[in-house]
Design an enzyme around this catalytic site. Structure first.
Site, PDB file in Angstrom:
ATOM      1  N   ASP A 556       0.847  -1.195   0.000  1.00 51.05           N
ATOM      2  CA  ASP A 556       0.000   0.000   0.000  1.00 51.05           C
ATOM      3  C   ASP A 556       0.877   1.237   0.000  1.00 51.05           C
ATOM      4  O   ASP A 556       1.055   1.905   1.020  1.00 51.05           O
ATOM      5  CB  ASP A 556      -0.950  -0.011   1.202  1.00 51.05           C
ATOM      6  CG  ASP A 556      -1.889   1.201   1.175  1.00 51.05           C
ATOM      7  OD1 ASP A 556      -1.994   1.836   0.103  1.00 51.05           O
ATOM      8  OD2 ASP A 556      -2.495   1.497   2.217  1.00 51.05           O
ATOM      9  N   GLU A 565      -2.127   0.221  -8.095  1.00 55.51           N
ATOM     10  CA  GLU A 565      -2.717   1.202  -9.013  1.00 55.51           C
ATOM     11  C   GLU A 565      -4.233   0.954  -9.081  1.00 55.51           C
ATOM     12  O   GLU A 565      -4.725  -0.087  -8.637  1.00 55.51           O
ATOM     13  CB  GLU A 565      -2.110   1.083 -10.426  1.00 55.51           C
ATOM     14  CG  GLU A 565      -2.541   2.230 -11.347  1.00 55.51           C
ATOM     15  CD  GLU A 565      -1.784   2.311 -12.681  1.00 55.51           C
ATOM     16  OE1 GLU A 565      -0.889   1.480 -12.922  1.00 55.51           O
ATOM     17  OE2 GLU A 565      -2.113   3.228 -13.466  1.00 55.51           O
TER      18      GLU A 565
END
Ligand SMILES: [Ca+2]
Ligand SMILES: [Ca+2]
Length: 590
Positions: A556, A565
């Site tokens: 993350d 993404e």
């Protein structure tokens, strides 16, 4: 036959791999990653379950053999149960036990408790548990609209100036034609930013838009009742169709009126920095017509033509225009059957290249057949040779079969009804077999942890929902629920992969507006790509992955374009599945 994802699902737009992650030096970029998952956490759908849904959580193997469901934040036990035998999960390196509590049907907020472990995140049981995530997953597209300012009334704290009007787009040398030589200017406004970047790609926005339209075709009642608080809310069109139209209008501008060919993408020559849309002002180009773009466009426009036909009064001439555009693109592809995307030397943005367009031919033919009833299109589809596979942007043959299944009762005698049913049933059966043998009780298999694995889980679930609709086999619905549960937290990292939803969710998606807007929370409603062991971004990331195992290769951090993404084609199946589970789950548990 089960598809081989490593073979059939190429990496998302490859050149991203070669773009160094340059954002860390820029202001507004958060450098801290969120805390790593605890080593032993209960994996559970962190939003919750419909009363009639199958309810399963994943518990790390330890001394405990039982579990309890408690009212959230209390010691009030409402249900007890026995953990299933431990099983090894090679993709995560874990030994886990399943806790099944399907009979829990009373609305409320609960936690799952196992001796020796932290309680699970809280989850709800109720008829409306998926409404908010479904609406947010569509609203995310609004947040990624090009060419429009997001005002406070609709975007709240995520208001921003308009970016990329695309009213003056250059024709790249690779796309030049007699009427449009290199350097000539066309208008190609609207559409959505594809992902974390600011470019627009036909094949990826095509499957995305189709999936939204498919959700409409399958579950119209749910969307008719939905108010997304977008600028078009309150007009005479359901908001989902308003949002899809934003991209369809852009797609129409990507067709060369002189010959019906479709440009592959509209893009800068290189990716923008991690800046807000209005600060990204590089020149934009339409690049090379391709067979894949023409056929994808033909399929989507044929679909859209029938979806918008009942709205003639609101959109005069639109349905007919879409069908004509579809047929023109189909004709171009017949004349240019093997024009594959070849990245020009001066262009470094996503490729979305695809050298097998047999599936695109089949899909476009199927949609044109459904919309027109012309048996010549069914013949062109070559149905006996066309397999059904879990869809992805480059692998669309499964979409042909799902569309045929959806419209099977209205198809004329040209269609092979038995073949349609068997294609969907066989693919669903293979996914359900994987679900049954998985230690996590999910359709995802070790090889499914590829770039965009979250969308693999959701596209599998979409197939399974079609299987359930056709056969009424409850296993297919339960396996689809498990795929959604995976995305919402029943996974080896204990995270709901949807921004803003769940007790633990991504805080630093690789998404330019989320990183550059100065707001701590990411733009909500986006599902991130999820774990996959190739870790192509490792060299560009200042933080390290917690694990190299497939189901735990998740980071993350905004640097992680390979696991964190967002992308429109990953959100679309979240829209479909979160709607489908609501629409199809029987009211009562069994
Ligand atoms: Ca509306
Ligand atoms: Ca293909």
């Amino acid at each position: 036959m089960r598809h081989d994802p490593l073979r059939f699902i190429p990496l998302r737009k490859l050149p991203a791999l070669m773009v160094p992650f340059a954002c860390l030096a820029l202001p507004g970029v958060a450098a801290a990653a969120t805390p790593r998952p605890a080593s032993a956490t209960i994996g559970i759908n962190q939003l919750g379950f419909l009363p009639g849904a199958a309810k399963v959580a994943v518990v790390p193997d330890g001394a405990a053999r039982t579990f309890a469901i408690v009212k959230a934040g209390t010691d009030t036990v409402v249900l007890g149960g026995t953990l299933a035998p431990a099983a090894a999960s090679p993709e995560s390196g874990d030994r886990v036990r399943l806790a099944t509590f399907t009979q829990l049907a009373t609305p409320g907020r609960y936690q799952l408790r196992v001796a020796g472990l932290p309680d699970s995140p809280p989850f709800d049981v109720g008829a409306d548990v998926l409404q908010a995530v479904n609406a947010a997953s569509i609203k995310a597209f609004y947040f990624n609209r090009t060419a429009i300012a997001l005002d406070e009334r609709h975007a709240g704290v995520f208001k921003r100036a308009a970016g990329h009007p695309d009213t003056r787009v250059l024709v790249h040398a690779s796309a030049a034609s007699p009427a449009r030589p290199a350097g000539s200017v066309i208008a190609s406004p609207k559409g959505w930013y594809d992902a974390g970047d600011y470019n627009k790609y036909i094949v990826n926005s095509g499957i995305t838009t189709y999936t939204l339209l498919a959700a409409w075709e399958d579950f119209p009642a749910l969307f008719k009742a939905q108010d997304l608080n977008i600028p078009e809310s309150g007009n005479a069109l359901p908001d989902l169709l308003d949002e899809a139209l934003w991209n369809l209008e852009w797609m129409l501008t990507m067709q060369d009126p002189a010959d019906g060919g479709v440009y592959h993408k509209l893009t800068n020559l290189s990716f923008d920095g991690m800046v807000m849309p209005d600060q990204a002002t590089q020149p934009r180009y339409v690049v090379q017509k391709t067979t894949a773009a023409a056929l994808n466009f033909a399929a989507v426009m044929a679909t859209a033509s029938r979806v918008y036909a009942p709205f003639e009064k609101q959109l005069p001439g639109m349905s007919a225009r879409m069908l004509a555009a579809s047929k023109a693109a189909w004709q171009w592809a017949q004349a240019h059957p093997r024009v594959y995307y070849q990245q020009p030397k001066d262009v470094a943005t996503g490729e979305y290249g695809d050298k097998d367009v047999s599936d695109e031919f089949g899909w476009a033919a199927a949609e044109l057949f459904i919309t027109t009833g012309d048996a010549a299109y069914y013949k062109a589809m070559n149905a006996p040779a066309l397999q059904a596979t879990v869809p992805s942007w480059a692998e669309v043959r499964g979409l042909a079969w799902m569309s045929l299944a959806r419209h099977r009762k209205q198809l004329n005698a040209a269609a092979d009804q038995a073949l349609i049913a068997s294609r969907i049933d066989a693919l669903s059966a293979s996914l359900a077999a994987g679900w049954k043998k998985s230690a996590y009780g999910i359709p995802m298999q070790p090889a499914d942890y590829i770039w965009g694995s979250s969308a693999v889980a959701l596209n599998q679930a979409m197939v399974l929902l079609h299987g359930y609709r056709i056969t009424d086999k409850r296993d297919y619905l339960d396996a689809a629920q498990a795929g959604l549960d995976y995305a919402l937290g029943r996974n080896a990292v204990g995270i709901s992969f949807v921004t803003g939803f769940g007790a633990r969710s991504p805080m630093h998606p690789h998404h330019r507006p989320s990183e550059a807007d100065g707001i701590a929370a990411p733009v909500p409603g986006w599902i991130v790509g999820g774990p996959q062991p190739a870790q192509q971004d490792k060299k560009d990331c200042p933080a390290s992955y917690p694990s190299s195992l497939p189901a735990k290769s998740y980071l993350d951090h905004a640097c992680s374009y390979a696991s964190n993404e967002v992308a429109i084609n990953w959100n679309a199946p979240l829209v479909y599945v979160s709607a489908g589970v609501q629409a199809l789950t029987p009211a009562a548990a069994k």
